[in-house]
Design a protein around this motif. Structure first.
Motif, PDB file in Angstrom:
ATOM      1  N   ILE A  24       2.755 -15.432  49.104  1.00  0.00           N
ATOM      2  CA  ILE A  24       4.102 -15.717  49.058  1.00  0.00           C
ATOM      3  C   ILE A  24       4.900 -16.472  50.133  1.00  0.00           C
ATOM      4  CG2 ILE A  24       6.357 -14.362  48.830  1.00  0.00           C
ATOM      5  CD1 ILE A  24       4.489 -11.773  48.022  1.00  0.00           C
ATOM      6  N   THR A  25       5.522 -17.331  49.970  1.00  0.00           N
ATOM      7  CA  THR A  25       6.342 -17.996  50.956  1.00  0.00           C
ATOM      8  C   THR A  25       7.869 -18.068  50.850  1.00  0.00           C
ATOM      9  OG1 THR A  25       4.303 -19.509  51.175  1.00  0.00           O
ATOM     10  CG2 THR A  25       6.572 -20.287  52.325  1.00  0.00           C
ATOM     11  N   ALA A  26       8.471 -17.864  51.787  1.00  0.00           N
ATOM     12  CA  ALA A  26       9.995 -17.817  51.688  1.00  0.00           C
ATOM     13  C   ALA A  26      10.433 -18.403  52.822  1.00  0.00           C
ATOM     14  CB  ALA A  26      10.392 -16.291  51.848  1.00  0.00           C
ATOM     15  N   THR A  27      11.651 -19.201  52.505  1.00  0.00           N
ATOM     16  CA  THR A  27      12.519 -19.768  53.541  1.00  0.00           C
ATOM     17  C   THR A  27      13.767 -19.877  53.125  1.00  0.00           C
ATOM     18  OG1 THR A  27      10.772 -21.535  53.365  1.00  0.00           O
ATOM     19  CG2 THR A  27      12.931 -22.381  54.210  1.00  0.00           C
ATOM     20  N   LEU A  28      14.710 -19.460  54.196  1.00  0.00           N
ATOM     21  CA  LEU A  28      15.964 -19.363  54.237  1.00  0.00           C
ATOM     22  C   LEU A  28      16.539 -18.485  53.214  1.00  0.00           C
ATOM     23  CD1 LEU A  28      17.099 -22.999  55.031  1.00  0.00           C
ATOM     24  CD2 LEU A  28      17.010 -21.147  56.611  1.00  0.00           C
ATOM     25  N   GLY A  29      15.680 -17.299  52.969  1.00  0.00           N
ATOM     26  CA  GLY A  29      16.274 -16.320  51.909  1.00  0.00           C
ATOM     27  C   GLY A  29      15.612 -16.556  50.571  1.00  0.00           C
ATOM     28  N   SER A  30      14.972 -17.505  50.410  1.00  0.00           N
ATOM     29  CA  SER A  30      14.572 -17.838  48.808  1.00  0.00           C
ATOM     30  C   SER A  30      12.982 -18.066  48.693  1.00  0.00           C
ATOM     31  CB  SER A  30      15.206 -19.469  48.542  1.00  0.00           C
ATOM     32  OG  SER A  30      16.600 -19.263  48.388  1.00  0.00           O
ATOM     33  N   ILE A  31      12.576 -17.314  47.855  1.00  0.00           N
ATOM     34  CA  ILE A  31      11.256 -17.478  47.400  1.00  0.00           C
ATOM     35  C   ILE A  31      10.869 -19.340  47.199  1.00  0.00           C
ATOM     36  CG2 ILE A  31       9.163 -16.697  46.042  1.00  0.00           C
ATOM     37  CD1 ILE A  31      10.158 -14.805  48.081  1.00  0.00           C
ATOM     38  N   VAL A  32       9.869 -19.780  47.736  1.00  0.00           N
ATOM     39  CA  VAL A  32       9.584 -21.039  47.380  1.00  0.00           C
ATOM     40  C   VAL A  32       8.208 -21.093  46.860  1.00  0.00           C
ATOM     41  CG1 VAL A  32      11.038 -22.249  48.987  1.00  0.00           C
ATOM     42  CG2 VAL A  32       8.760 -21.634  49.686  1.00  0.00           C
ATOM     43  N   GLN A  33       7.220 -20.234  46.831  1.00  0.00           N
ATOM     44  CA  GLN A  33       6.092 -19.949  46.391  1.00  0.00           C
ATOM     45  C   GLN A  33       5.609 -18.515  46.103  1.00  0.00           C
ATOM     46  OE1 GLN A  33       2.839 -19.485  48.017  1.00  0.00           O
ATOM     47  NE2 GLN A  33       1.541 -19.635  45.977  1.00  0.00           N
ATOM     48  N   SER A  34       5.152 -18.156  45.191  1.00  0.00           N
ATOM     49  CA  SER A  34       4.583 -16.504  44.746  1.00  0.00           C
ATOM     50  C   SER A  34       3.703 -16.948  43.731  1.00  0.00           C
ATOM     51  CB  SER A  34       5.977 -16.046  44.341  1.00  0.00           C
ATOM     52  OG  SER A  34       5.153 -14.739  44.327  1.00  0.00           O
ATOM     53  N   SER A  35       2.434 -16.403  43.997  1.00  0.00           N
ATOM     54  CA  SER A  35       1.227 -16.369  43.143  1.00  0.00           C
ATOM     55  C   SER A  35       0.322 -15.017  43.357  1.00  0.00           C
ATOM     56  CB  SER A  35       0.545 -17.653  43.560  1.00  0.00           C
ATOM     57  OG  SER A  35      -0.150 -17.719  44.519  1.00  0.00           O
ATOM     58  N   GLU A  36      -0.150 -14.780  42.184  1.00  0.00           N
ATOM     59  CA  GLU A  36      -1.293 -13.920  42.045  1.00  0.00           C
ATOM     60  C   GLU A  36      -2.595 -14.502  41.356  1.00  0.00           C
ATOM     61  OE1 GLU A  36      -2.064  -9.639  39.786  1.00  0.00           O
ATOM     62  OE2 GLU A  36      -0.193 -10.104  39.945  1.00  0.00           O
ATOM     63  N   ARG A  37      -3.544 -14.627  42.033  1.00  0.00           N
ATOM     64  CA  ARG A  37      -4.696 -15.392  41.653  1.00  0.00           C
ATOM     65  C   ARG A  37      -5.991 -14.666  41.605  1.00  0.00           C
ATOM     66  NH1 ARG A  37      -2.512 -19.122  44.815  1.00  0.00           N
ATOM     67  NH2 ARG A  37      -4.398 -19.162  46.266  1.00  0.00           N
ATOM     68  N   PRO A  38      -6.557 -14.279  40.530  1.00  0.00           N
ATOM     69  CA  PRO A  38      -7.710 -13.546  40.469  1.00  0.00           C
ATOM     70  C   PRO A  38      -8.624 -14.828  40.491  1.00  0.00           C
ATOM     71  CG  PRO A  38      -6.864 -13.475  38.050  1.00  0.00           C
ATOM     72  CD  PRO A  38      -5.829 -14.055  39.193  1.00  0.00           C
ATOM     73  N   ALA A  39      -9.994 -14.522  41.079  1.00  0.00           N
ATOM     74  CA  ALA A  39     -10.854 -15.644  41.201  1.00  0.00           C
ATOM     75  C   ALA A  39     -12.321 -15.080  41.281  1.00  0.00           C
ATOM     76  CB  ALA A  39     -10.521 -16.722  42.471  1.00  0.00           C
ATOM     77  N   ARG A  40     -13.158 -15.678  40.731  1.00  0.00           N
ATOM     78  CA  ARG A  40     -14.761 -15.179  40.925  1.00  0.00           C
ATOM     79  C   ARG A  40     -15.351 -16.777  41.186  1.00  0.00           C
ATOM     80  NH1 ARG A  40     -16.571 -11.940  36.109  1.00  0.00           N
ATOM     81  NH2 ARG A  40     -15.749 -10.243  37.410  1.00  0.00           N
ATOM     82  N   PHE A  41     -16.059 -16.761  42.253  1.00  0.00           N
ATOM     83  CA  PHE A  41     -16.755 -18.037  42.444  1.00  0.00           C
ATOM     84  C   PHE A  41     -18.084 -17.572  42.924  1.00  0.00           C
ATOM     85  CE2 PHE A  41     -13.824 -17.446  45.718  1.00  0.00           C
ATOM     86  CZ  PHE A  41     -14.580 -17.519  47.097  1.00  0.00           C
ATOM     87  N   LYS A  42     -19.064 -18.767  42.751  1.00  0.00           N
ATOM     88  CA  LYS A  42     -20.142 -18.962  43.566  1.00  0.00           C
ATOM     89  C   LYS A  42     -19.984 -19.333  45.008  1.00  0.00           C
ATOM     90  CE  LYS A  42     -21.546 -21.107  39.923  1.00  0.00           C
ATOM     91  NZ  LYS A  42     -22.084 -21.965  38.874  1.00  0.00           N
ATOM     92  N   SER A  43     -20.118 -18.560  46.093  1.00  0.00           N
ATOM     93  CA  SER A  43     -19.964 -18.889  47.467  1.00  0.00           C
ATOM     94  C   SER A  43     -21.312 -19.462  47.900  1.00  0.00           C
ATOM     95  CB  SER A  43     -19.613 -17.909  48.460  1.00  0.00           C
ATOM     96  OG  SER A  43     -20.152 -16.588  48.110  1.00  0.00           O
ATOM     97  N   ASN A  44     -22.326 -19.260  47.497  1.00  0.00           N
ATOM     98  CA  ASN A  44     -23.689 -19.789  47.757  1.00  0.00           C
ATOM     99  C   ASN A  44     -24.701 -19.649  46.701  1.00  0.00           C
ATOM    100  OD1 ASN A  44     -25.473 -21.129  49.596  1.00  0.00           O
ATOM    101  ND2 ASN A  44     -25.991 -19.316  50.463  1.00  0.00           N
ATOM    102  N   THR A  45     -25.334 -20.843  46.360  1.00  0.00           N
ATOM    103  CA  THR A  45     -26.640 -20.727  45.510  1.00  0.00           C
ATOM    104  C   THR A  45     -27.665 -21.431  46.402  1.00  0.00           C
ATOM    105  OG1 THR A  45     -25.216 -20.979  43.666  1.00  0.00           O
ATOM    106  CG2 THR A  45     -27.930 -21.323  43.478  1.00  0.00           C
ATOM    107  N   ARG A  46     -28.737 -20.587  46.937  1.00  0.00           N
ATOM    108  CA  ARG A  46     -29.584 -21.416  47.876  1.00  0.00           C
ATOM    109  C   ARG A  46     -31.167 -21.055  47.415  1.00  0.00           C
ATOM    110  NH1 ARG A  46     -29.516 -20.177  54.639  1.00  0.00           N
ATOM    111  NH2 ARG A  46     -31.158 -22.115  54.866  1.00  0.00           N
ATOM    112  N   ILE A  47     -31.732 -22.169  47.301  1.00  0.00           N
ATOM    113  CA  ILE A  47     -33.145 -22.318  46.683  1.00  0.00           C
ATOM    114  C   ILE A  47     -34.112 -22.934  47.720  1.00  0.00           C
ATOM    115  CG2 ILE A  47     -34.590 -22.861  44.552  1.00  0.00           C
ATOM    116  CD1 ILE A  47     -32.279 -22.511  43.078  1.00  0.00           C
ATOM    117  N   LEU A  48     -35.173 -22.509  48.075  1.00  0.00           N
ATOM    118  CA  LEU A  48     -35.862 -23.010  49.035  1.00  0.00           C
ATOM    119  C   LEU A  48     -37.496 -23.105  48.459  1.00  0.00           C
ATOM    120  CD1 LEU A  48     -35.034 -21.416  52.442  1.00  0.00           C
ATOM    121  CD2 LEU A  48     -34.400 -23.499  51.537  1.00  0.00           C
ATOM    122  N   VAL A  49     -37.698 -24.250  48.590  1.00  0.00           N
ATOM    123  CA  VAL A  49     -39.304 -24.672  47.970  1.00  0.00           C
ATOM    124  C   VAL A  49     -40.052 -24.931  48.978  1.00  0.00           C
ATOM    125  CG1 VAL A  49     -40.382 -26.426  46.565  1.00  0.00           C
ATOM    126  CG2 VAL A  49     -38.011 -25.760  45.934  1.00  0.00           C
TER     127      VAL A  49
END
Length: 500
Positions: A24-49
């Motif tokens: 959430i971001t507010a400037t001078l009494g107004s909300i300029v950005q507000s979000s709710e974001r669910p996320a699921r991501f692969k932060s690492n896939t490591r394979i060694l040969v």
């Protein structure tokens, strides 16, 4: 998992982050950005040969696989087949790259006519099977209530048209980090983190800028300061900016004794230990290869272990598992790093000025390195000094040191550097001890030499969580850093420049 005429993997690891983020971001009494974001991501896939001693990461500095147009994102839904397919797309790509890379390494080693231990190379440390599964109930974040609070806080700036830019930012993230590898690591680690940031900028008639910021960090929003305190803090910040615009500047570059107080102590140690050209992270880099010849030295601090690097009055320890200090949640703490290694409760980094250990991940470039569980960063750093000075004694020492150098004044810094190394400095007169706030100044490069000469330090200690917000540091990764440091510290020499 195997390609014809190529070796099969000996190590596979997946890291998945499942989170919900509120911004959430507010400037001078107004909300300029507000979000709710669910996320699921692969932060690492490591394979060694190959194997632990010789593998596809052993002979050059390319330790990552290029992204593929076939990459498939993880679904947010609990869709087993979708998750399985997304992980397989990464597995297939990373394995193919690793298998072909290892084949080239085998050819390079054969063409060199040398044994593996005769040339610079990386090995990969073995890990132990660890099961660390924990779950926490989601925090009931009231987004609309916080929007109302940020409107309230940001509206304070409406009464001060001299402030050209202002913003109040709220960030809250929670979820779980998942990790599994072929050695038997199974981990599910909960996390929560909250940041509240207020930034403001002013400009005087001469077109000179002044900037200031407030940062509060906690595990959950209910542990942030009260609204009354936040309002008072913002009013004070506005007053400070207004004063700054009329204050004198630091006329010339200053080089002399500086008293660091509060978060400024932690800020200097953070920069020296982890952000300079030399850090206490062990280097993964190999000497450069020219044809089949190796040239250059392995960068880093490996060759300084056992040598004096800072004042003998200073001892530095990593305490990654420490969860709190004097009532403060230490947000940097962790029990397992992102490579599946459990760190020690305490690691001596610098003992009475002598470098004893470096923070290592599992990639080892010499026989003296060990995987000590710090691929995610240091977690919590504790700094202890042999000094036991009072506040009065430190001021007296500061003035005496400035007088001995023939200076008319000395400087005090009371908070960690603002954006881009900008600091608020206080000028203290040698003749009468009077203190005066100056305009923003710029802290020049600090490094290990900065801490060679320490003239004093407080006998009281304080905990700090330093700027781990993604708003201030979008590239930040890992759990962040926390510090336990003296409340004040006097260094013999710092370079501070006027901020233009």
């Amino acid at each position: 998992l195997r390609l014809p005429d190529h070796d099969k993997p000996f190590f596979i690891m997946y890291n998945v982050q499942d989170q919900t983020s509120y911004d959430i971001t507010a400037t001078l009494g107004s909300i300029v950005q507000s979000s709710e974001r669910p996320a699921r991501f692969k932060s690492n896939t490591r394979i060694l040969v190959g194997d632990y001693s010789f593998n596809d990461e052993s002979l050059d500095d390319n330790l990552t696989s290029a992204p593929s147009p076939l990459e498939i994102s993880l679904p947010i839904d609990a869709d087993y087949l979708g998750i399985r397919r997304a992980l397989w797309s990464s597995t297939d790509k990373v394995y193919r790259d690793a298998a072909r890379h290892f084949l080239k390494h085998q050819q390079t080693l054969k063409e060199s006519g040398k044994k593996l231990d005769e040339i610079p190379h990386r090995s990969f440390a073995k890990g132990e099977p660890i099961k660390l599964v924990s779950t926490v109930q989601p925090y009931k974040f009231d987004r609309f209530a916080w929007e109302s609070k940020l409107k309230d806080l940001s509206s304070i700036f409406l009464k001060h048209p001299g402030i050209l830019y202002s913003g109040v930012v709220m960030q809250f993230g929670e979820g779980h980090n998942y990790m599994v590898n072929s050695e038997g690591v199974v981990a599910k680690i909960p996390f929560q983190k909250t940041s509240l940031i207020v930034i403001a900028q002013g400009k005087n008639e001469a077109g000179e800028f002044v900037v200031d910021q407030l940062i509060h960090e906690a595990r959950s929003p209910d542990k942030l300061p009260s609204m009354d305190k936040l309002r008072n803090d913002i009013e004070k910040m506005i007053s400070d900016i207004g004063n700054q615009l009329t204050l004198p500047k630091l006329e010339d570059e200053y080089n002399g004794p500086v008293l660091l107080e509060g978060s400024a102590v932690a800020g200097v140690f953070s920069t020296v230990l982890f952000e300079g050209t030399e850090t206490v992270y062990a280097s993964n880099c190999l000497p450069r290869i020219s044809g089949l010849q190796y040239s250059g030295n392995n960068p880093g601090m490996d060759n300084k272990i056992g040598k004096n690097v800072i004042s003998e009055a200073i001892t530095v320890k990593a305490k990654p598992r420490l969860k709190s200090y004097d009532g403060l949640d230490l947000l940097g703490s962790f029990d397992i790093d992102d490579e599946g290694i459990s760190p020690p409760d305490e690691l001596m980094i610098v003992e009475k000025g002598v470098l004893r250990n470096l923070l290592n991940d599992r990639t080892l470039t010499n026989v003296n390195q060990t995987a000590n569980g710090f691929s995610s960063g240091p977690g919590v750093i504790e700094v202890i000094t042999t000094f036991k000075n009072t506040e009065k004694e430190l001021r007296e020492k500061l003035l005496a040191a400035a007088k001995a150098e023939g200076l008319d004044f000395a400087l005090i810094i009371r908070q960690s550097p603002l954006l881009m190394g900008v600091v608020n400095v206080y000028k203290i007169s040698v003749s009468d001890g009077k203190e005066q706030l100056l305009r923003n100044a710029l802290l020049s490069e600090v490094n290990f030499r900065t801490l060679r000469r320490l003239l004093g330090a407080s006998d009281n200690y304080q905990g700090h969580n330093l700027n781990t917000s993604k708003f201030l540091n979008p590239g930040a990764s890992g759990p962040g850093m926390s510090y336990i440091v003296p409340r004040a510290m006097l260094v013999e020499s710092l370079d501070i420049k006027p901020f233009e």
